[in-house]
Motif scaffolding. Structure first.
Motif, mmCIF file in Angstrom:
data_model
loop_
_atom_site.group_PDB
_atom_site.id
_atom_site.type_symbol
_atom_site.label_atom_id
_atom_site.label_comp_id
_atom_site.label_asym_id
_atom_site.label_seq_id
_atom_site.Cartn_x
_atom_site.Cartn_y
_atom_site.Cartn_z
ATOM 1 N N ASP A 25 -12.591 -1.947 6.148
ATOM 2 C CA ASP A 25 -12.061 -2.761 5.048
ATOM 3 C C ASP A 25 -10.961 -2.007 4.312
ATOM 4 O O ASP A 25 -9.960 -2.596 3.902
ATOM 5 N N LEU A 26 -11.158 -0.715 4.135
ATOM 6 C CA LEU A 26 -10.157 0.114 3.457
ATOM 7 C C LEU A 26 -8.845 0.110 4.240
ATOM 8 O O LEU A 26 -7.770 -0.066 3.664
ATOM 9 N N GLU A 27 -8.927 0.285 5.543
ATOM 10 C CA GLU A 27 -7.706 0.281 6.358
ATOM 11 C C GLU A 27 -6.989 -1.067 6.288
ATOM 12 O O GLU A 27 -5.766 -1.110 6.152
ATOM 13 N N ARG A 28 -7.757 -2.154 6.375
ATOM 14 C CA ARG A 28 -7.142 -3.496 6.298
ATOM 15 C C ARG A 28 -6.493 -3.730 4.942
ATOM 16 O O ARG A 28 -5.379 -4.240 4.854
ATOM 17 N N GLU A 29 -7.201 -3.345 3.892
ATOM 18 C CA GLU A 29 -6.648 -3.560 2.549
ATOM 19 C C GLU A 29 -5.413 -2.702 2.320
ATOM 20 O O GLU A 29 -4.465 -3.132 1.665
ATOM 21 N N HIS A 30 -5.412 -1.511 2.872
ATOM 22 C CA HIS A 30 -4.245 -0.640 2.738
ATOM 23 C C HIS A 30 -3.017 -1.273 3.413
ATOM 24 O O HIS A 30 -1.914 -1.274 2.847
ATOM 25 N N GLN A 31 -3.212 -1.832 4.598
ATOM 26 C CA GLN A 31 -2.109 -2.514 5.279
ATOM 27 C C GLN A 31 -1.633 -3.721 4.458
ATOM 28 O O GLN A 31 -0.432 -3.937 4.286
ATOM 29 N N ARG A 32 -2.577 -4.497 3.958
ATOM 30 C CA ARG A 32 -2.246 -5.680 3.155
ATOM 31 C C ARG A 32 -1.466 -5.268 1.905
ATOM 32 O O ARG A 32 -0.481 -5.906 1.523
ATOM 33 N N PHE A 33 -1.910 -4.205 1.258
ATOM 34 C CA PHE A 33 -1.254 -3.699 0.059
ATOM 35 C C PHE A 33 0.216 -3.393 0.339
ATOM 36 O O PHE A 33 1.108 -3.771 -0.431
ATOM 37 N N HIS A 34 0.477 -2.719 1.454
ATOM 38 C CA HIS A 34 1.863 -2.358 1.779
ATOM 39 C C HIS A 34 2.698 -3.574 2.168
ATOM 40 O O HIS A 34 3.897 -3.617 1.867
ATOM 41 N N VAL A 35 2.098 -4.554 2.813
ATOM 42 C CA VAL A 35 2.829 -5.789 3.124
ATOM 43 C C VAL A 35 3.255 -6.469 1.822
ATOM 44 O O VAL A 35 4.394 -6.923 1.686
ATOM 45 N N LEU A 36 2.337 -6.535 0.865
ATOM 46 C CA LEU A 36 2.654 -7.152 -0.419
ATOM 47 C C LEU A 36 3.710 -6.346 -1.184
ATOM 48 O O LEU A 36 4.605 -6.920 -1.816
ATOM 49 N N ALA A 37 3.624 -5.020 -1.114
ATOM 50 C CA ALA A 37 4.627 -4.179 -1.778
ATOM 51 C C ALA A 37 6.008 -4.405 -1.165
ATOM 52 O O ALA A 37 7.003 -4.549 -1.898
ATOM 53 N N ASP A 38 6.070 -4.467 0.162
ATOM 54 C CA ASP A 38 7.355 -4.717 0.834
ATOM 55 C C ASP A 38 7.927 -6.080 0.442
ATOM 56 O O ASP A 38 9.127 -6.228 0.223
ATOM 57 N N LYS A 39 7.064 -7.063 0.358
ATOM 58 C CA LYS A 39 7.506 -8.416 -0.018
ATOM 59 C C LYS A 39 8.036 -8.423 -1.449
ATOM 60 O O LYS A 39 9.072 -9.041 -1.733
ATOM 61 N N ALA A 40 7.346 -7.734 -2.347
ATOM 62 C CA ALA A 40 7.801 -7.665 -3.744
ATOM 63 C C ALA A 40 9.163 -6.977 -3.837
ATOM 64 O O ALA A 40 10.046 -7.441 -4.572
ATOM 65 N N LEU A 41 9.348 -5.897 -3.096
ATOM 66 C CA LEU A 41 10.642 -5.205 -3.105
ATOM 67 C C LEU A 41 11.750 -6.097 -2.532
ATOM 68 O O LEU A 41 12.857 -6.138 -3.062
ATOM 69 N N MET A 42 11.433 -6.812 -1.465
ATOM 70 C CA MET A 42 12.425 -7.710 -0.865
ATOM 71 C C MET A 42 12.836 -8.798 -1.864
ATOM 72 O O MET A 42 14.022 -9.081 -2.023
ATOM 73 N N LEU A 43 11.855 -9.374 -2.556
ATOM 74 C CA LEU A 43 12.167 -10.405 -3.545
ATOM 75 C C LEU A 43 13.009 -9.832 -4.687
ATOM 76 O O LEU A 43 13.999 -10.440 -5.108
ATOM 77 N N ALA A 44 12.632 -8.663 -5.173
ATOM 78 C CA ALA A 44 13.375 -8.035 -6.265
ATOM 79 C C ALA A 44 14.794 -7.685 -5.820
ATOM 80 O O ALA A 44 15.758 -7.932 -6.552
ATOM 81 N N ASP A 45 14.927 -7.128 -4.618
ATOM 82 C CA ASP A 45 16.247 -6.736 -4.119
ATOM 83 C C ASP A 45 17.161 -7.934 -3.882
ATOM 84 O O ASP A 45 18.381 -7.802 -3.919
ATOM 85 N N SER A 46 16.568 -9.089 -3.635
ATOM 86 C CA SER A 46 17.393 -10.275 -3.401
ATOM 87 C C SER A 46 17.606 -11.097 -4.670
ATOM 88 O O SER A 46 18.078 -12.230 -4.613
ATOM 89 N N GLY A 47 17.276 -10.504 -5.817
ATOM 90 C CA GLY A 47 17.546 -11.157 -7.088
ATOM 91 C C GLY A 47 16.477 -12.139 -7.548
ATOM 92 O O GLY A 47 16.708 -12.901 -8.478
ATOM 93 N N HIS A 48 15.334 -12.122 -6.945
ATOM 94 C CA HIS A 48 14.252 -13.030 -7.327
ATOM 95 C C HIS A 48 13.135 -12.255 -8.032
ATOM 96 O O HIS A 48 11.976 -12.312 -7.644
ATOM 97 N N MET A 49 13.521 -11.581 -9.110
ATOM 98 C CA MET A 49 12.561 -10.736 -9.820
ATOM 99 C C MET A 49 11.411 -11.552 -10.391
ATOM 100 O O MET A 49 10.283 -11.065 -10.456
ATOM 101 N N HIS A 50 11.663 -12.803 -10.777
ATOM 102 C CA HIS A 50 10.584 -13.635 -11.308
ATOM 103 C C HIS A 50 9.511 -13.875 -10.244
ATOM 104 O O HIS A 50 8.322 -13.866 -10.538
ATOM 105 N N LEU A 51 9.924 -14.079 -8.985
ATOM 106 C CA LEU A 51 8.958 -14.253 -7.896
ATOM 107 C C LEU A 51 8.251 -12.931 -7.579
ATOM 108 O O LEU A 51 7.042 -12.910 -7.319
#
Length: 161
Positions: free
Chosen positions: A109-135
């Motif tokens: 579960d720890l390994e799966r959650e760690h992967q999920r955490f990084h996917v969400l972090a990457d998505k947040a950075l992508m949204l912020a970098d593309s000017g969608h900070m509200h998302l």
């Protein structure tokens, strides 16, 4: 006496070298309750190693926040963040897979959650970098935060043993 019982009687007589009488089978008795098995003892996990993994994860989170808050419209290079496998926690997970932590029931579960955490972090950075900070902010305050909390909760459970 039927043929089957007669054969069984002969076999038992030979085996025990005494006369045995076999009667018709008695009504079936309810099966005995299965013995209660106690759970396997949790493997001994080095608490300091887990504490180090927690610290590595928290340091990554600080770098993530710094990266997220940097101005995107300047020429300044944004710091790179290690991915899931290259992060301090990811390296600890790799090293621990075959050791005591890897034997803990929550390790997968720890390994799966760690992967999920990084996917969400990457998505947040992508949204912020593309000017969608509200998302990005919405994602950070919902799924990302839940994943972060779950990751720390699992790590602390491992640390408690």
């Amino acid at each position: 006496m039927n043929i089957k019982n007669a054969l069984l009687q002969r076999l038992l007589a030979r085996w025990s070298r005494q006369s045995v009488t076999i009667s018709d089978p008695s009504p079936a008795e309810p099966p005995a309750a299965a013995p209660v098995l106690s759970p396997a003892p949790a493997p001994q996990i080095d608490r300091l190693e887990v504490q180090g993994a927690i610290i590595e994860h928290l340091e990554w989170c600080v770098r993530f926040n710094e990266r997220l808050s940097r101005e995107r419209h300047t020429d300044q290079d944004l710091p790179d963040l290690p991915g899931a496998d290259d992060s301090g926690l990811g390296q600890w997970l790799k090293r621990s897979r075959d050791g005591a932590p890897g034997q803990h029931p929550l390790f997968a579960d720890l390994e799966r959650e760690h992967q999920r955490f990084h996917v969400l972090a990457d998505k947040a950075l992508m949204l912020a970098d593309s000017g969608h900070m509200h998302l990005a902010s919405t994602l950070l305050n919902t799924d990302f935060e839940r994943s972060r909390a779950r990751l720390l909760d699992i790590l602390r459970t491992l640390q408690r043993g």
